[in-house]
Design an enzyme around this catalytic site. Structure first.
Site, PDB file in Angstrom:
ATOM      1  N   ALA A 268      37.959  36.049  41.772  1.00  0.00           N
ATOM      2  CA  ALA A 268      37.493  36.448  40.455  1.00  0.00           C
ATOM      3  C   ALA A 268      38.026  35.460  39.429  1.00  0.00           C
ATOM      4  CB  ALA A 268      37.971  37.851  40.113  1.00  0.00           C
ATOM      5  N   HIS A 303      44.778  41.851  37.821  1.00  0.00           N
ATOM      6  CA  HIS A 303      45.162  40.440  37.773  1.00  0.00           C
ATOM      7  C   HIS A 303      44.350  39.696  36.701  1.00  0.00           C
ATOM      8  CE1 HIS A 303      46.437  36.551  39.640  1.00  0.00           C
ATOM      9  NE2 HIS A 303      45.280  36.144  39.160  1.00  0.00           N
ATOM     10  N   GLU A 304      43.045  39.814  36.765  1.00  0.00           N
ATOM     11  CA  GLU A 304      42.213  39.067  35.811  1.00  0.00           C
ATOM     12  C   GLU A 304      42.424  39.591  34.394  1.00  0.00           C
ATOM     13  OE1 GLU A 304      41.140  36.481  37.138  1.00  0.00           O
ATOM     14  OE2 GLU A 304      41.250  37.138  39.229  1.00  0.00           O
TER      15      GLU A 304
END
Ligand code: TRP
Ligand code: ZN
Length: 879
Positions: A268, A303-304
């Protein structure tokens, strides 16, 4: 294709950019044949530049240049110099507006960098250097600009037009075209740019930030996937809340968008306000996604999202600093997952992965420090070292400074560097300054590659009650680094008494005992610590919680390891002691098999294993971790000359023996861990399913009709993908009609869902059976397979490359097969090709026959017209 021997880029050559780009205005006219890109850049000379009269050099690849205007004047072709990778303007003023028009062909883009098409929609991937495949630009992360982007496309085909920031204008044009203009107020480097256009459905929600602002949340997917977005949305809101609570970090735009695409090289991407996800890391429904998928989706969404601060608001000065954002953000997503689930299990999974992949990378020809000093192709440095070891490095700050000290460091880091492009030195300085500590030695974790080894010796003096620990550190040589200097290693230590209880700890010179775990700071090649006031000889528990990414050795007996596995107060070390014991036992079995002796499971191991199996006090998920045998990869790493056949034979033998000896107990576990009610993704339920499916896989080793029926009936009755796939995986271990029957049923049911078929491809490619290669070759002809879609490649070809008995078949057929796939992929998608060729890097660790065959395949590849990506790995492997 790049030049035959690409140039190496060095960190020491870093210079500030000659120009800055204050404003970037872009207009993309999307077409079926080609796309026209118009860019209007407001540039000025960088006051911090080294050379005051430098020419303007813009990066650009595969661009059809149509026109160049400077301050409103059309330039003649003689006024610029164009080559394969750049556009140079020699004489430019100190501040000016540059307008460039060029054409690109996204529909022919198979590399999936820059602008490309996926499932009929347009999308972009700009990290690390994809922006230059769309238009000429100063494509480096220390050039940060405010972007305004207009996307123009056919309304019927592309009703949704997205870019970073907020929509500021939209309208309808002639010929069925429409447009939307987006403005992103936050200056950002080009690698965070994104554009998406297509026929997409949207799941909408909203989030109120801690300070009371409303943020619109939107997840865009292809219309048929709209029922698979709820988990991603829930994960996003959870992550947003967590970052506010743990780090005081709030989201900073009015809209946060995520788009799922089927063709994507990695997991991603954190583009500002418009994250783009590989659909396999976003889409989930109980019947299509496993518990592990649910957990990974939650982790990657987090995370993103976390990158918005660690990566976007504070970004990297250059790509050598990649771990500044990646190591830190992995640490943050690991902490998030640990805190919202069962923390020990997460830690075990992370360490298992670090040891089986990063330790291997660190001992091979591609070994590099967390901050590499050089690279040929930056895409090759999105590695387990930069990500996972980088996260361990960040975790060590927290171990050294404490949770609050770490938070102070983070606060200072944002205070100093918000809106800037910085280095890992800046991060270290913030941590040190916020805590008044000298952390200069810690710098070596960024500069030196290789896995340090810590050797521990102890001495007990009964008369004085003094216990002395001597720690010695060393680090093996790695490419370009023959000698290493000592690291600052935080080693968390506890001492167990004969009952297995933690002893209170008092170091020499301390007035009284305090605590039961101490973080020893090992800074020299050799150091001693003396614990006083002990009434009996303790057993040490070392590197608790895996406080440092090192190998620890202490001469434990098998009895002592079994004792630690049963009693250590540190749950991670309890698992680790069991893992060390099992590793030792399996290496013994491997030696037996190699010597032609009949293997036999030691009684002591069986007893310890049975004790865990029947321990009613252990949480299901932790128990499952403790009952999993060390991976073949990890065992391979422990051998001087890797023998994949003996490893597989020993591990299979151990599984069969453990299944046979403990059959009744496994069946008991299986039946008592059924999960009732509707599927929920919840750590407790997931832990039970994990343990139950593990029991089934052991029982499958017993073969025979009863186990086949047990697995077949689970397969038929499963109402969720975890149990369905668990049963199918168990059936893969057994010969018989049930296996082919279940594979066919699964295929018929899921033939139109490529992400579920990926699991079906991967299971068959991972089967450790003599006919696996033939099966994989046949599956490549399946209509659902496409070599152009990275997910298909990873699930079929990648799974086979990671299958030790398949890839390392003694006749070399696995090597030739993967080599041929790398050759095909090299021309289509160099990033994916480079990931596939990685399995050859460790060729020197095998027997002479396999070495010769792997090397021959590498040499054959080296003779081809290779991409920079594949060339770097092949040439470094052969050096
Ligand atoms: N920055 C992405 C992350 O969060 C990594 C990434 C996504 C990437 N796609 C990429 C890196 C393509 C290189 C090329 O980890
Ligand atoms: Zn990342």
């Amino acid at each position: 294709m790049k030049e035959a021997s690409p140039r190496t880029i060095y960190l020491k050559d870093y210079r500030p950019p000659a120009f800055l780009i204050e404003r970037t205005e872009l207009r993309f006219a999307l077409g079926e044949d080609s796309t026209q890109v118009e860019s209007r850049l407001r540039l000025r000379r960088n006051p911090a530049a080294a050379t005051p009269a430098a020419p303007l050099v813009l990066d650009g690849e595969d661009l059809e240049l149509l026109s160049v205007r400077l301050d409103g004047r059309d330039l003649a072709p003689g006024e610029w110099v164009q080559d394969a990778e750049s556009l140079t303007l020699a004489n430019v003023p100190d501040a000016f507006v540059l307008e460039i028009v060029n054409r690109i062909k996204p529909q022919e883009n198979t590399r999936l960098e820059g602008l490309y098409k996926s499932s009929g929609n347009f999308c972009t991937q700009c990290e690390a250097e994809g922006f230059r495949c769309m238009t000429y630009y100063i494509d480096r992360p220390d050039v940060m600009s405010v972007f305004t982007t207009t996307v123009v496309g056919e309304q019927a085909r592309y009703p949704v037009l997205l870019s970073n920031g907020n929509p500021v204008e939209k309208g309808v044009l002639d010929d069925g075209q429409h447009f939307v203009t987006w403005h992103d107020p936050h200056p950002k480097p080009s690698y965070l740019f994104a554009l998406v256009a297509g026929n997409l459905s949207c799941l909408e929600d909203s989030y109120k930030t801690a300070s009371g602002r409303e943020v619109a949340l939107r997840i865009y997917v292809e219309p048929h996937n709209i029922d698979k977005c709820d988990h991603a949305m829930a994960s996003l809101k959870k992550a947003m809340r967590w970052d506010e609570q743990r780090f005081g970090l709030e989201y900073d735009l009015d809209i946060f968008m995520i788009v799922a695409v089927d063709d994507f090289n990695m997991g991603a991407m954190e583009n500002k306000g418009l994250n783009v996800f590989n659909s396999k890391l976003l889409l989930a429904r109980p019947d299509t996604a496993t518990d592990l998928d649910y957990e990974r989706i939650e982790g990657v969404i987090a995370h993103e999202y976390f990158h918005n601060w660690t990566g976007n608001r504070v970004t990297c000065r250059d790509w050598f600093q990649l771990s500044l954002k990646e190591g830190l953000t992995v640490f943050r997503d690991q902490s998030f997952t640990a805190e919202v689930t069962a923390g020990t299990v997460k830690r075990i999974d992370d360490v298992r992965m670090l040891r089986s992949r990063q330790f291997v990378e660190d001992a091979g020809p591609m070994a590099h420090p967390v901050r590499p000093p050089s690279y040929m192709e930056i895409n090759n440095f999105y590695t387990v070292t930069v990500y996972e070891k980088g996260a361990e490095v960040v975790r060590m700050y927290e171990t050294l400074l404490g949770r609050e000290g770490f938070r102070r460091g983070m606060d200072l880091y944002f205070e100093r560097h918000d809106g800037h492009a910085v280095t890992t030195d800046d991060f270290l300085a913030a941590m040190a300054d916020a805590n008044g500590e000298d952390l200069s030695q810690f710098q070596r974790w960024y500069e030196q590659a290789g896995t340090p080894r810590v050797t521990v010796e102890d001495a007990w003096d009964a008369a004085s009650g003094r216990y002395t620990l001597t720690l010695r550190q060393s680090c093996p040589a790695t490419p370009g680094q023959p000698e290493k200097r000592p690291f600052l290693i935080p080693v968390a230590v506890g001492l167990l008494d004969a009952q297995g209880r933690d002893m209170p700890l008092r170091l020499a010179a301390e007035a009284q005992a305090a605590g039961t775990t101490r973080v020893l700071r090992l800074t020299e090649a050799e150091q001693q610590w003396v614990f006083e006031g002990l009434v009996e000889r303790p057993l040490p528990s070392l590197n608790r919680g895996f406080s440092a990414p090192v190998r620890v050795s202490y001469p434990y007996t098998e009895t002592q390891l079994a004792f630690l596995a049963a009693h250590d107060a540190d749950a991670f070390n309890r698992w680790d002691a069991g893992e060390q014991l099992a590793t030792r036992v399996l290496l013994g079995l491997i030696a037996d098999i190699q010597a032609g002796r009949e293997p036999a499971l030691p009684e002591r191991f069986l007893t310890a294993f049975a004790a865990v199996l029947t321990d009613a006090g252990l949480e299901a998920a932790v128990k499952a971790e403790m009952l999993m045998l060390p991976s073949e990869n990890w065992l391979a790493e422990q051998m001087d000359v890797i023998d994949p056949d003996a490893i597989h034979a020993a591990r299979s033998y151990a599984r069969r023996a453990l299944a046979g000896e403990l059959e009744a107990q496994w069946l008991g576990l299986y039946h008592t861990h059924e999960v009732s009610g509707e599927y929920r993704f919840d750590p407790r339920d997931a832990g039970r399913r994990r343990l139950r499916n593990l029991a089934l896989s052991y029982l499958a080793a017993l073969d025979g009709k009863p186990m086949r029926q047990l697995a077949a009936s689970q397969f038929e009755q499963a109402d969720n993908m975890t149990d369905s796939l668990g049963a199918l995986a168990a059936l893969m271990l057994i010969d018989g009609a049930e296996r082919e029957q279940a594979l066919a049923t699964f295929y018929d049911h899921w033939r139109n869902d490529p992400l579920v078929l990926d699991k079906w491809f991967a299971l068959q490619a991972s089967a450790q059976r003599p006919d696996t290669l033939a099966r994989v070759e046949q599956l490549m002809q399946n209509p659902a397979f496409s070599i152009r879609t990275p997910n298909r490649v990873y699930s079929l070809i990648g799974a086979f490359a990671g299958n030790p008995t398949g890839f390392h078949a003694a006749d070399g057929s696995g090597y030739r097969f993967i080599g041929a796939q790398v050759e095909t992929l090299n021309a289509l998608n160099p990033q994916v090709a480079a990931r596939m060729v990685g399995v050859f890097t460790r060729w020197r660790r095998y027997d002479a026959g396999r070495q010769a065959q792997m090397r021959a395949e590498l040499e054959r590849l080296q003779g081809l017209d290779l991409s920079r990506d594949v060339y770097e790995i092949v040439s470094k492997s052969l050096q």
